[in-house]
Structure formats: structure tokens, C-alpha cells
Motif scaffolding. Structure first.
Motif, PDB file in Angstrom:
ATOM      1  N   MET A 135       0.836  -1.205   0.000  1.00 17.26           N
ATOM      2  CA  MET A 135       0.000   0.000   0.000  1.00 17.26           C
ATOM      3  C   MET A 135       0.868   1.252   0.000  1.00 17.26           C
ATOM      4  O   MET A 135       0.622   2.179  -0.774  1.00 17.26           O
ATOM      5  CB  MET A 135      -0.921   0.015   1.228  1.00 17.26           C
ATOM      6  N   LEU A 136       1.859   1.269   0.848  1.00 18.41           N
ATOM      7  CA  LEU A 136       2.765   2.417   0.924  1.00 18.41           C
ATOM      8  C   LEU A 136       3.496   2.611  -0.403  1.00 18.41           C
ATOM      9  O   LEU A 136       3.660   3.747  -0.868  1.00 18.41           O
ATOM     10  CB  LEU A 136       3.759   2.243   2.072  1.00 18.41           C
ATOM     11  N   ALA A 137       3.905   1.528  -1.021  1.00 20.78           N
ATOM     12  CA  ALA A 137       4.599   1.626  -2.309  1.00 20.78           C
ATOM     13  C   ALA A 137       3.699   2.246  -3.377  1.00 20.78           C
ATOM     14  O   ALA A 137       4.161   3.072  -4.173  1.00 20.78           O
ATOM     15  CB  ALA A 137       5.082   0.243  -2.755  1.00 20.78           C
ATOM     16  N   PHE A 138       2.421   1.873  -3.373  1.00 18.35           N
ATOM     17  CA  PHE A 138       1.504   2.460  -4.353  1.00 18.35           C
ATOM     18  C   PHE A 138       1.285   3.941  -4.089  1.00 18.35           C
ATOM     19  O   PHE A 138       1.221   4.739  -5.027  1.00 18.35           O
ATOM     20  CB  PHE A 138       0.177   1.693  -4.387  1.00 18.35           C
ATOM     21  N   ALA A 164       3.446   5.989  -2.605  1.00 14.62           N
ATOM     22  CA  ALA A 164       4.702   6.660  -2.959  1.00 14.62           C
ATOM     23  C   ALA A 164       4.857   6.773  -4.472  1.00 14.62           C
ATOM     24  O   ALA A 164       5.256   7.823  -4.991  1.00 14.62           O
ATOM     25  CB  ALA A 164       5.886   5.911  -2.355  1.00 14.62           C
ATOM     26  N   GLU A 165       4.530   5.711  -5.179  1.00 17.76           N
ATOM     27  CA  GLU A 165       4.630   5.726  -6.639  1.00 17.76           C
ATOM     28  C   GLU A 165       3.674   6.759  -7.234  1.00 17.76           C
ATOM     29  O   GLU A 165       4.042   7.535  -8.112  1.00 17.76           O
ATOM     30  CB  GLU A 165       4.320   4.336  -7.184  1.00 17.76           C
ATOM     31  N   GLY A 166       2.446   6.763  -6.752  1.00 16.26           N
ATOM     32  CA  GLY A 166       1.469   7.724  -7.254  1.00 16.26           C
ATOM     33  C   GLY A 166       1.823   9.155  -6.901  1.00 16.26           C
ATOM     34  O   GLY A 166       1.640  10.071  -7.700  1.00 16.26           O
ATOM     35  N   PHE A 167       2.362   9.356  -5.719  1.00  9.81           N
ATOM     36  CA  PHE A 167       2.767  10.692  -5.266  1.00  9.81           C
ATOM     37  C   PHE A 167       3.911  11.212  -6.128  1.00  9.81           C
ATOM     38  O   PHE A 167       3.950  12.386  -6.480  1.00  9.81           O
ATOM     39  CB  PHE A 167       3.186  10.629  -3.796  1.00  9.81           C
ATOM     40  N   ALA A 168       4.822  10.332  -6.497  1.00  9.12           N
ATOM     41  CA  ALA A 168       5.996  10.727  -7.274  1.00  9.12           C
ATOM     42  C   ALA A 168       5.722  10.778  -8.771  1.00  9.12           C
ATOM     43  O   ALA A 168       6.505  11.361  -9.518  1.00  9.12           O
ATOM     44  CB  ALA A 168       7.149   9.766  -6.993  1.00  9.12           C
ATOM     45  N   SER A 169       4.631  10.181  -9.229  1.00  5.99           N
ATOM     46  CA  SER A 169       4.395  10.077 -10.674  1.00  5.99           C
ATOM     47  C   SER A 169       4.071  11.420 -11.324  1.00  5.99           C
ATOM     48  O   SER A 169       4.278  11.593 -12.515  1.00  5.99           O
ATOM     49  CB  SER A 169       3.284   9.075 -10.966  1.00  5.99           C
ATOM     50  N   ASP A 170       3.563  12.348 -10.555  1.00  3.89           N
ATOM     51  CA  ASP A 170       3.278  13.672 -11.101  1.00  3.89           C
ATOM     52  C   ASP A 170       4.538  14.510 -10.969  1.00  3.89           C
ATOM     53  O   ASP A 170       5.023  14.746  -9.872  1.00  3.89           O
ATOM     54  CB  ASP A 170       2.111  14.308 -10.331  1.00  3.89           C
ATOM     55  N   ASP A 171       5.055  14.959 -12.090  1.00  2.00           N
ATOM     56  CA  ASP A 171       6.281  15.753 -12.072  1.00  2.00           C
ATOM     57  C   ASP A 171       6.058  17.155 -11.531  1.00  2.00           C
ATOM     58  O   ASP A 171       7.005  17.919 -11.365  1.00  2.00           O
ATOM     59  CB  ASP A 171       6.874  15.840 -13.482  1.00  2.00           C
ATOM     60  N   SER A 172       4.840  17.482 -11.241  1.00  2.01           N
ATOM     61  CA  SER A 172       4.480  18.809 -10.762  1.00  2.01           C
ATOM     62  C   SER A 172       5.010  19.044  -9.347  1.00  2.01           C
ATOM     63  O   SER A 172       5.235  18.114  -8.581  1.00  2.01           O
ATOM     64  CB  SER A 172       2.951  18.926 -10.761  1.00  2.01           C
ATOM     65  N   LEU A 177      -3.367   4.275  -4.564  1.00  6.46           N
ATOM     66  CA  LEU A 177      -3.752   3.371  -3.471  1.00  6.46           C
ATOM     67  C   LEU A 177      -5.148   2.809  -3.686  1.00  6.46           C
ATOM     68  O   LEU A 177      -5.371   1.604  -3.566  1.00  6.46           O
ATOM     69  CB  LEU A 177      -3.681   4.102  -2.131  1.00  6.46           C
ATOM     70  N   LEU A 178      -6.097   3.673  -3.997  1.00  6.94           N
ATOM     71  CA  LEU A 178      -7.479   3.223  -4.162  1.00  6.94           C
ATOM     72  C   LEU A 178      -7.630   2.254  -5.325  1.00  6.94           C
ATOM     73  O   LEU A 178      -8.370   1.275  -5.235  1.00  6.94           O
ATOM     74  CB  LEU A 178      -8.411   4.418  -4.333  1.00  6.94           C
ATOM     75  N   ARG A 179      -6.917   2.505  -6.411  1.00 14.92           N
ATOM     76  CA  ARG A 179      -6.956   1.577  -7.553  1.00 14.92           C
ATOM     77  C   ARG A 179      -6.390   0.216  -7.156  1.00 14.92           C
ATOM     78  O   ARG A 179      -6.952  -0.825  -7.504  1.00 14.92           O
ATOM     79  CB  ARG A 179      -6.163   2.143  -8.719  1.00 14.92           C
ATOM     80  N   TYR A 180      -5.272   0.239  -6.447  1.00 18.00           N
ATOM     81  CA  TYR A 180      -4.667  -1.021  -5.991  1.00 18.00           C
ATOM     82  C   TYR A 180      -5.642  -1.803  -5.113  1.00 18.00           C
ATOM     83  O   TYR A 180      -5.855  -3.002  -5.324  1.00 18.00           O
ATOM     84  CB  TYR A 180      -3.367  -0.735  -5.238  1.00 18.00           C
ATOM     85  N   LEU A 181      -6.241  -1.123  -4.155  1.00 19.78           N
ATOM     86  CA  LEU A 181      -7.159  -1.806  -3.244  1.00 19.78           C
ATOM     87  C   LEU A 181      -8.406  -2.306  -3.966  1.00 19.78           C
ATOM     88  O   LEU A 181      -8.893  -3.407  -3.683  1.00 19.78           O
ATOM     89  CB  LEU A 181      -7.542  -0.886  -2.090  1.00 19.78           C
ATOM     90  N   ALA A 182      -8.919  -1.530  -4.903  1.00 22.47           N
ATOM     91  CA  ALA A 182     -10.118  -1.937  -5.645  1.00 22.47           C
ATOM     92  C   ALA A 182      -9.865  -3.195  -6.472  1.00 22.47           C
ATOM     93  O   ALA A 182     -10.776  -4.005  -6.673  1.00 22.47           O
ATOM     94  CB  ALA A 182     -10.589  -0.800  -6.541  1.00 22.47           C
ATOM     95  N   ARG A 183      -8.641  -3.362  -6.914  1.00 18.59           N
ATOM     96  CA  ARG A 183      -8.296  -4.512  -7.754  1.00 18.59           C
ATOM     97  C   ARG A 183      -7.760  -5.695  -6.954  1.00 18.59           C
ATOM     98  O   ARG A 183      -7.503  -6.760  -7.523  1.00 18.59           O
ATOM     99  CB  ARG A 183      -7.257  -4.100  -8.789  1.00 18.59           C
ATOM    100  N   ASN A 184      -7.561  -5.501  -5.661  1.00 18.18           N
ATOM    101  CA  ASN A 184      -6.965  -6.549  -4.821  1.00 18.18           C
ATOM    102  C   ASN A 184      -7.786  -6.753  -3.550  1.00 18.18           C
ATOM    103  O   ASN A 184      -7.408  -6.287  -2.476  1.00 18.18           O
ATOM    104  CB  ASN A 184      -5.521  -6.168  -4.475  1.00 18.18           C
ATOM    105  N   PRO A 185      -8.895  -7.460  -3.662  1.00 18.46           N
ATOM    106  CA  PRO A 185      -9.762  -7.644  -2.499  1.00 18.46           C
ATOM    107  C   PRO A 185      -9.081  -8.338  -1.317  1.00 18.46           C
ATOM    108  O   PRO A 185      -9.412  -8.074  -0.170  1.00 18.46           O
ATOM    109  CB  PRO A 185     -10.937  -8.459  -3.029  1.00 18.46           C
TER     110      PRO A 185
END
Length: 189
Positions: free
Chosen positions: A49-52, A54-62, A76-84
Motif C-alpha cells: 500500500m505504501l509503495a503504491f 509513494a509511486e502515485g505521489f511521485a508520478s506527477d512531475d508537478s 492506493l485506491l486503484r490497488y485496493l479496488a483490484r486486490n480484495p
């Protein structure tokens, strides 16, 4: 998988070894008991969860904290929705799993704070935001995730992104900015 299907209280070591296809001796070479096994699985789920995030937070170059935060929570929400299994183990069963799992949960929760506390860097008076703000935000977001997961609606988690963005932004930047952030947050499964 077994805990996600049966719940931690109903899961036995026999269930775990049957599903894993290992012997009882092999199980006990790795773990002291069922709780030890669950804590290891729980730690793994929380790290993912933390990795997702961190990845999402860093993915925006803004440099825009709201955009970066939006990316982290969305991921995070996408990961959880796809991984019951992950949502069931990491959110639902983790809350009632005993003192070792609760201690692991507290450590995991603390790892999410820097993403939120980065909001202090973009406001004029960071000292006005209470020290426990990140903990409260993570608790609120966790409660929203728990409610969906406990009712078997984890697939709907991405739909909560706008509200979660509001909750995360409002303590740092106020209602107007949080509303703007919420209204500018599209829901993408």
C-alpha cells in the motif's frame, strides 16, 4: 487468501497450510503461530500500500502538492479496488488482529504521514496546523476504506477519491481550496 475468505478469527493453521500446500513442520519453521503468520502477511500488504502511494505521489512531475497527493491516493485506491485480498487483510482484518498487528498498523500508518505533512511546506503558517493532523487524515481515509471493504464494496473505492482529497487538503489549505481540489478530482477506475 484464507483470512480474506474466512476472517482471521475463523482461520486455522490447518487452513493456511492446506491453501499454501506446505507441511505443518514447514509452517512452524517460518512462523511461531497463526498470529505471527498474519502479522507477516499484514506487513507485506501494508508495504505494498505504501509503495503504491509513494509511486502515485511521485508520478506527477508537478511541484503541486495537491496533484501529487491526488496521484498517491488514486494509486492506493486503484490497488485496493483490484486486490480484495489486500483490502480485506490490510484494512478489515488488521483492525482486530491483536496487539502485534495493531503495533504494525501504527508503524505503517506513520509511514503515510510525510505525504500529508508535505502540505505544511506550501502554506504560509504551517505552525497553525496541529501536529497530529496527518494521523487524523489517515484515520479518516482508513475509516472510509474500511466501510467500503467491510461491506464488500472495495471495487467502489476509487469513487471516494474526491472526498478523500477534500479531507486531506482542508486542514492545510482551508475549505475553498479543498472544495476546488475535490471538484477538480475526476474519478477514474
Amino acid at each position: 487468501q484464507v483470512v480474506a475468505e474466512q476472517g482471521l478469527a475463523e482461520t486455522t493453521v490447518a487452513d493456511i497450510i492446506a491453501t499454501a500446500g506446505v507441511s505443518r513442520a514447514t509452517f512452524y519453521e517460518q512462523f511461531d503461530d497463526k498470529e505471527d503468520c498474519f502479522v507477516a502477511a499484514y506487513a507485506s500488504v501494508m508495504e505494498r500500500m505504501l509503495a503504491f502511494v509513494a509511486e502515485g505521489f511521485a508520478s506527477d512531475d508537478s511541484d503541486d502538492w495537491i496533484e501529487r497527493l491526488r496521484g498517491g491516493i488514486r494509486s492506493l485506491l486503484r490497488y485496493l479496488a483490484r486486490n480484495p485480498v489486500a483490502v480485506r487483510v490490510g484494512i478489515v482484518e488488521g483492525f482486530g488482529a491483536g496487539p502485534r498487528a495493531r503495533e504494525r498498523y501504527q508503524r505503517a500508518v506513520s509511514a503515510f504521514f510525510p505525504f500529508l505533512d508535505a502540505g505544511r511546506e506550501v502554506i504560509d503558517h504551517p505552525e497553525r496546523v496541529p501536529g497530529e493532523t496527518a494521523r487524523v487524515i489517515v484515520g479518516g481515509i482508513s475509516a472510509l476504506i474500511f466501510n467500503e471493504a467491510a461491506t464488500g464494496s472495495a471495487k467502489r473505492l476509487p469513487e471516494l477519491l474526491p472526498e478523500m482529497i477534500y479531507l486531506a487538503v482542508v486542514p492545510f489549505m482551508g475549505h475553498e481550496t479543498a472544495m476546488k481540489a475535490m471538484l477538480g478530482t475526476g474519478v477514474q477506475a
